[in-house]
Scaffold this active site. Sequence first.
Site, PDB file in Angstrom:
ATOM      1  N   ASN A  64      26.459  61.795  -7.149  1.00 25.18           N
ATOM      2  CA  ASN A  64      27.115  62.211  -5.857  1.00 25.18           C
ATOM      3  C   ASN A  64      27.631  61.073  -5.308  1.00 25.18           C
ATOM      4  O   ASN A  64      28.864  60.903  -5.187  1.00 25.18           O
ATOM      5  CB  ASN A  64      25.977  63.129  -5.319  1.00 25.18           C
ATOM      6  N   ASP A  65      26.742  60.398  -4.460  1.00 24.05           N
ATOM      7  CA  ASP A  65      27.331  59.556  -3.687  1.00 24.05           C
ATOM      8  C   ASP A  65      28.392  58.426  -4.088  1.00 24.05           C
ATOM      9  O   ASP A  65      29.258  58.121  -3.629  1.00 24.05           O
ATOM     10  CB  ASP A  65      26.004  58.537  -2.891  1.00 24.05           C
TER      11      ASP A  65
END
Lengths: 101, 464
Positions: free
Chosen positions: B393-394
């Site tokens: 994600n990040d």
Amino acid sequence: MEIDPFIFRLSIFILSIFVGYYVVWSVTPSLHTPLMSVTNAISSVIIVGAIIAALAGASDTIFETSNIFGFLAILLAAVNIFGGFLVTQRMLQMYKKKKNK
Amino acid sequence: MSANLSAFFYLVSGILFILALRGLSSPETSRQGNYFGIAGMTISIIITFLSVGNFGEGFIYVLIFLLIGGTIGAVIAFKIPMTAMPELVAGFHSLVGLAAVFVAISAFLKPEAFNLGVIGNIRLASLIEMSLGAAIGAITFSGSIIAFLKLRGIMSGAPITFKGQHILNLILGLTIIFLIYYLCVSQSANIFWTIVLISFIVGVLLIIPIGGADMPVVISMLNSYSGWAAAGIGFTLENTALIITGALVGSSGAILSYIMCKGMNRSFFNVILGGWGATDQTTTSAAKEQKPVKNGNADDAAFLMKNASSVIIVPGYGMAVAQAQHALREMVDVLKKNGVKVSYAIHPVAGRMPGHMNVLLAEANVPYDEVFELEEINNDFANCDVAYVIGANDVTNPVAKSDPQSPIYGMPVLDVEKSKSVLFVKRSLSPGYAGIDNDLFYRDNTLMLFADAKKMTEEIVKSL
């Protein structure tokens, strides 16, 4: 004037840090996990100290407190040595190159 | 055995350990490297037996303990699933730390066995070395236990912070230094025990404020500590093998921590002081949820990928949690049969330890020359048809490049959004570890696949 042996050991230590620095930068990032498990295994060479601690003194007084700490340290280090090297081996076996047809 | 001869052999072991690490520069030489390491360890142990020269009753006990420990280690090594590697390494670090503490205690209780003087009159240098070794070993032990509990999920991965935490750590650290000084003056056993005790507490306090996704840094750091502890004991025992190894492991762990911090564009202290995102959580999340998201299913994904000419897979911690690596390999096999070019892109901090994703992919029989690091592959996203983000994600968030206000601004990210379309497998729209929204979700070329990583991948395989 004589040089203290400590200085020699310090020299080895500092030079080894440099060796470690260059060797570790050359490790490929995909093998960073095996790097951690193998460094963990080799740092268990502390078992050398554990063996000396366990066997120190005459054999009829083998279970003095200091010896017992030595035996416990042997146990812990042995878990690490065998576990560390074997799990590294297991991981490295999995890294395979693409089969060329 | 003469002390000079054994010192020479310890040097040989040290060199073998260097070669063991050197072998890891490529997968082909790595297996050989591991044998060098095993040889070095064997030599060290045999030389120690020969130089102690006590082959009486005690020797038998040593062998018994060695065998018990070895068996436990071997069983763990064969049974452990690859996804549990981070906690295994953390657990092993704790053992090295505790062993260092025990050896230091033993040396303090019986200094004459180690040629360090007599009780009450231990040489000054030895006293400093053994107390430092014990302190670092104790910090390594309790810190690794906490890391282990967090990684294993027994303890919540959320950072535990309280007011005055850093000041307390500072005070405890200074207390240890003062006590070491006082120990040198007084030679008092109670002071020695107090140093060990406080160090155990410091280890716990150091690791509790650090959150789950910062674990790669923590594990590397503890790896480094275990090395310094070994080196400290090495000085006490005047043992070259231990000094060399300690230095190697110490610098290795330090370099890995540095690489991990760089992968997040954060300073080492920023990570250690902990609690990322705990204070400045985005408050606008309510407004953002209104943004439209394109929602897809397995058939859409299969269609997109089958008609692509190149696909890049971006795995993250979510893949490890869902154990999706085997399903992923199956999917890639089918794609390859259809003539699609597939490669994998790994962010330095993907997963919970350095190289975590690489091991999992290797376990699923993915050839390592299809797996690329961030710098190697980042330019390829622009020419790629589909990026399949699974459990990351990040590390894909374009905000890191565009928004200087964002807490992750400046962090190197994979340029996933540059590919023609992005398939994002995720269970929900919730933000990642950094607690910020991923801009990628709302892009026109992004198709969200809301499901468990493994289930979704299996479904795609079916519809392919």
